[in-house]
Design an enzyme around this catalytic site. Sequence first.
Site, short mmCIF file in Angstrom:
data_model
loop_
_atom_site.label_atom_id
_atom_site.label_comp_id
_atom_site.label_asym_id
_atom_site.label_seq_id
_atom_site.Cartn_x
_atom_site.Cartn_y
_atom_site.Cartn_z
N GLU A 1 84.20 132.81 12.59
CA GLU A 1 85.15 133.91 12.68
C GLU A 1 86.54 133.40 13.02
O GLU A 1 86.69 132.42 13.77
CB GLU A 1 84.70 134.91 13.76
CG GLU A 1 83.37 135.57 13.45
CD GLU A 1 82.93 136.55 14.52
OE1 GLU A 1 81.83 137.13 14.37
OE2 GLU A 1 83.68 136.76 15.51
N GLU B 1 85.65 142.46 7.41
CA GLU B 1 84.86 143.47 8.12
C GLU B 1 85.74 144.56 8.71
O GLU B 1 86.72 144.27 9.40
CB GLU B 1 84.01 142.84 9.23
CG GLU B 1 83.15 143.86 9.96
CD GLU B 1 82.08 143.24 10.85
OE1 GLU B 1 81.38 144.01 11.53
OE2 GLU B 1 81.96 142.01 10.87
N LYS C 1 79.25 129.89 8.62
CA LYS C 1 80.28 130.92 8.69
C LYS C 1 80.86 130.93 10.10
O LYS C 1 80.11 130.82 11.08
CB LYS C 1 79.74 132.30 8.34
CG LYS C 1 80.82 133.41 8.42
CD LYS C 1 80.33 134.73 7.87
CE LYS C 1 79.42 135.46 8.82
NZ LYS C 1 80.11 135.87 10.07
N ASP D 1 74.73 136.11 13.40
CA ASP D 1 74.51 136.18 14.84
C ASP D 1 74.22 137.61 15.28
O ASP D 1 73.89 137.85 16.45
CB ASP D 1 75.69 135.58 15.61
CG ASP D 1 77.02 136.25 15.32
OD1 ASP D 1 77.07 137.19 14.51
OD2 ASP D 1 78.04 135.83 15.93
N SER D 2 74.27 138.55 14.34
CA SER D 2 73.78 139.90 14.60
C SER D 2 72.31 139.89 15.01
O SER D 2 71.80 140.89 15.54
CB SER D 2 73.97 140.78 13.37
OG SER D 2 73.44 140.16 12.21
N ASP E 1 75.52 131.56 10.59
CA ASP E 1 76.63 131.82 11.50
C ASP E 1 76.71 130.77 12.60
O ASP E 1 75.67 130.35 13.15
CB ASP E 1 76.44 133.18 12.18
CG ASP E 1 77.27 134.28 11.55
OD1 ASP E 1 78.20 133.97 10.79
OD2 ASP E 1 76.98 135.45 11.82
#
Length: 275
Positions: A120, A186, A118, A49-50, A88
Site C-alpha cells: 500500500e 480502493e 502487493k 491481509d483482509s 499482500d
Amino acid sequence: MSATAQKTAPMPDDIRAMKGGTPIVSLTAYTTPMAQMMDGVCDFVLVGDSVGMVLHGLPSTLGVTMEMMTLHGAAVARGLTKSLLVVDMPFGSYEESPEQAFRNAAALMRDTSAGAVKLEGGTHMAETIAFLVARGVPVMAHIGLTPQSINTLGGYKVQGRDDQAEQLRADARAVSDAGAFSVVLEKVPATLADTITGEITIPTIGIGASPNCDGQILVVDDMLGLFTAFKPKFVKRFGTLGDDGRAAIRAYADEVRARSFPAAEHTFSDKAPTK
C-alpha cells in the site's frame, strides 16, 4: 499454439499487457479449496491481509503478521496452476526501508511461490517499489483507501474527493513510474478512477472505484455472502452461502438431537461386506 495446450498461470507482465483490453478478473483467497475454485477463472488471485478480519476475527488488518501471510499464501498456492498468485505484504513489513521491504518480499515469494507482492502507498512508497522491481520482485501497488493506514485516514472513508484528487493522481503516476505492474484503486470516486485509468500506462484494479477500471477485485467471502458482519457499498453478493451454511448447521443439529442422523446408511455393520 496447439489446441490441446494447457493454460498456464499468467506472469505479472501478462497482467500489465491486459491494460485497456478485456477486464482483469480477481478475487481474494485464503485457503486451498477456495483457490481451486478460482483457478483459471481469475486472472490473478490475491492473498489479502483482509484474511485477518475475514478468517481470524481481527478488528482491522493491522494485526496481520508475516507468518499469517506465509501460511495462507502457501495454502492458496497449492490450489493454483492457471492464475497468478499475489500476496499482500502486511503492516510493518515494508514501510521502514526499501531493504526491509526486499527482505520480507523475498521471503514471501520464496515461502509461498507467489509471483508478485502487493503493498500500500503512493508517492511515499515509489522508492521502495522501484527498489523491489530492480531486484526481481514484481509489485502490485494499492492507493486510495489503504486499510493499513485507517488510523491516519480517519477510518474507511472514500479517498480522492475535492482537494485530495490531485494527490491521488500523483500517487498513481508515481507507482506507475516506479515500475509497479498494476495498481489497486480502493474507494475512489468513479470519475477520478476513470481519469487515473486514462492517465497511467499500467492496469487499474478497482474495488469500490469504477466499472471502467482495467479490472476488478472483491473479497471472496463478501461476494459469496459468507462474511456477513457488514456489507460495504461496493460489494455485490453473488451468493448467499452464509445463510445456506447457517441453515445447514441448524438442520444438522436438529437431526442429531432427534437421532435421525446418522441413519443406517451412515454407519458400519459388524462384518465386512463380501466381495
